[in-house]
Design an enzyme around this catalytic site. Structure first.
Site, short mmCIF file in Angstrom:
data_model
loop_
_atom_site.label_atom_id
_atom_site.label_comp_id
_atom_site.label_asym_id
_atom_site.label_seq_id
_atom_site.Cartn_x
_atom_site.Cartn_y
_atom_site.Cartn_z
N ARG A 146 28.33 -21.43 36.83
CA ARG A 146 29.67 -20.87 36.76
C ARG A 146 30.13 -20.63 38.19
O ARG A 146 29.32 -20.41 39.09
CB ARG A 146 29.67 -19.55 35.99
CG ARG A 146 29.18 -19.67 34.55
CD ARG A 146 29.13 -18.30 33.89
NE ARG A 146 28.67 -18.37 32.50
CZ ARG A 146 27.41 -18.25 32.11
NH1 ARG A 146 26.48 -18.01 33.03
NH2 ARG A 146 27.07 -18.33 30.84
N LYS A 170 25.81 -14.07 33.03
CA LYS A 170 26.46 -13.00 32.28
C LYS A 170 25.44 -11.98 31.82
O LYS A 170 24.32 -12.32 31.45
CB LYS A 170 27.19 -13.60 31.07
CG LYS A 170 28.42 -14.43 31.45
CD LYS A 170 29.17 -14.89 30.22
CE LYS A 170 30.43 -15.65 30.60
NZ LYS A 170 31.19 -16.09 29.40
N HIS A 241 34.82 -25.05 36.07
CA HIS A 241 34.20 -25.16 34.76
C HIS A 241 34.19 -26.62 34.27
O HIS A 241 33.35 -26.97 33.44
CB HIS A 241 34.94 -24.28 33.74
CG HIS A 241 34.01 -23.35 33.01
ND1 HIS A 241 33.23 -22.41 33.65
CD2 HIS A 241 33.72 -23.23 31.69
CE1 HIS A 241 32.52 -21.75 32.75
NE2 HIS A 241 32.79 -22.24 31.57
N ARG A 244 30.94 -27.87 35.31
CA ARG A 244 29.89 -27.28 34.46
C ARG A 244 29.83 -28.02 33.12
O ARG A 244 28.76 -28.36 32.63
CB ARG A 244 30.18 -25.80 34.26
CG ARG A 244 29.20 -25.06 33.34
CD ARG A 244 29.45 -23.57 33.45
NE ARG A 244 28.93 -22.80 32.33
CZ ARG A 244 27.70 -22.32 32.25
NH1 ARG A 244 26.84 -22.56 33.23
NH2 ARG A 244 27.32 -21.60 31.22
N HIS A 267 23.20 -19.95 28.24
CA HIS A 267 23.83 -19.53 27.00
C HIS A 267 22.86 -18.69 26.18
O HIS A 267 21.71 -19.09 25.97
CB HIS A 267 24.26 -20.74 26.17
CG HIS A 267 25.45 -21.44 26.73
ND1 HIS A 267 25.79 -22.74 26.38
CD2 HIS A 267 26.41 -21.04 27.60
CE1 HIS A 267 26.89 -23.10 27.02
NE2 HIS A 267 27.28 -22.08 27.77
N TYR A 276 28.74 -29.31 23.23
CA TYR A 276 28.57 -30.48 24.09
C TYR A 276 28.02 -31.67 23.32
O TYR A 276 28.19 -32.82 23.74
CB TYR A 276 27.66 -30.13 25.27
CG TYR A 276 28.28 -29.10 26.17
CD1 TYR A 276 29.36 -29.42 26.98
CD2 TYR A 276 27.82 -27.79 26.18
CE1 TYR A 276 29.94 -28.47 27.79
CE2 TYR A 276 28.40 -26.83 26.99
CZ TYR A 276 29.46 -27.18 27.78
OH TYR A 276 30.05 -26.22 28.58
#
Length: 295
Positions: A146, A170, A241, A244, A267, A276
């Protein structure tokens, strides 16, 4: 309303340990929502009715927000009311009737492998800033970071001998991602020739610096990426992004394991990564339609 929102944000910070970017997104969503609610006559959260929540949902859709953005706003409001109910600030939750929001899937924008190569090849590396930009883009695409992770990388986060980068994602969760040979080469050149010129004698633990010797901002990197995409002749919107998304898609197209890609992206839920696989299926369908004699 503002006071209760601040109390909720403090709760998210202390009890949930949300990252700064996530908190900023919650704050933006909730302030936008309260603006709409006030417009419908609700001066306090205790006055919000189910009908006003339903009208809010309709208004957000009419404003042309993306389905995922609308779902995020509603999730923010539901979380707030659960908190307010638990703390005794309200006696009723007007969002309780809302079904779980599951927006229709929109495939992320990706660059083709040829476009990524063109972007990286178009970089002018005859000056310190160009050498830095080359290293940043190589790392971004090589590790699927990110933009917030990229601009906060520390010198100690990159191991060029073993070939990996460590970043904090995150929720403050650390992960380690392999770094390819091209990215390693670009970072070595940056450290040897460019960073000493940029740091202006300042001592900074941050890997990538701007022309004044300070860490780059997310907005600053977004602007330079856009300029490089234009210079490479890519005539569509390219964001950090986008690279990414391209990282994940290209790995899966070449046969990478979905679980491994999930870990590299950071994730928490593999369902987030599964989008994806749909991008890769779209690629397969395009190939089929182009080459199959009966397509």
């Amino acid at each position: 309303m503002e006071q209760l929102i601040e109390e909720y944000l403090r709760y998210l910070t202390v009890e949930r340990g949300l990252a700064e970017n996530s908190l900023a997104a919650y704050a933006r969503d909730l302030r936008r929502i309260t603006g709409h609610l006030k417009h419908t006559g609700a001066g306090a959260f205790q006055e919000v009715s189910r009908g006003q929540v339903a009208r809010l949902l309709l208004t957000l859709r009419e404003e042309g927000l993306a389905p995922r953005t609308v779902a995020r706003h509603i999730a923010s409001l539901r979380g707030l009311f659960r908190f307010l109910l638990a703390q005794g600030h309200v006696k009723d939750d007007p969002t309780a009737h809302l079904e779980s929001t599951s927006p229709w899937m929109r495939l992320p924008g990706v660059l083709s492998q040829e476009e990524v190569e063109r972007l990286l090849a178009a970089l002018v590396t005859s000056n310190p800033l160009g050498i830095r930009d080359k290293a940043m883009l190589e790392v971004l695409y090589a590790a699927g970071l990110r933009v917030s992770e990229l601009v906060t990388l520390r010198l100690s986060d990159v191991d060029l001998e073993v070939g990996y980068v460590r970043c904090q994602g995150k929720g403050g969760k650390d992960r380690v991602v392999p770094l390819g040979s091209d990215a390693q080469t670009a970072v070595r050149r940056y450290l040897a020739t460019s960073r000493p010129h940029l740091h202006k004698g300042r001592s900074s633990p941050v890997l990538f610096l701007n022309r004044l010797g300070w860490p780059l901002t997310r907005q600053g990197f977004w602007k330079l990426l856009r300029a490089h995409a234009v210079a490479a002749g890519i005539d569509r919107r390219v964001t950090p992004h986008t690279l990414r998304h391209s990282f994940a898609t290209h790995l899966l197209e070449r046969g990478a394991d979905l679980r491994a890609v999930q870990m590299m992206l950071g994730h928490a839920d593999i369902s987030t990564t599964q989008i994806y696989t749909h991008v890769s299926r779209a690629h397969l369908k395009a190939v089929y339609n182009r080459y199959h004699p009966r397509a």
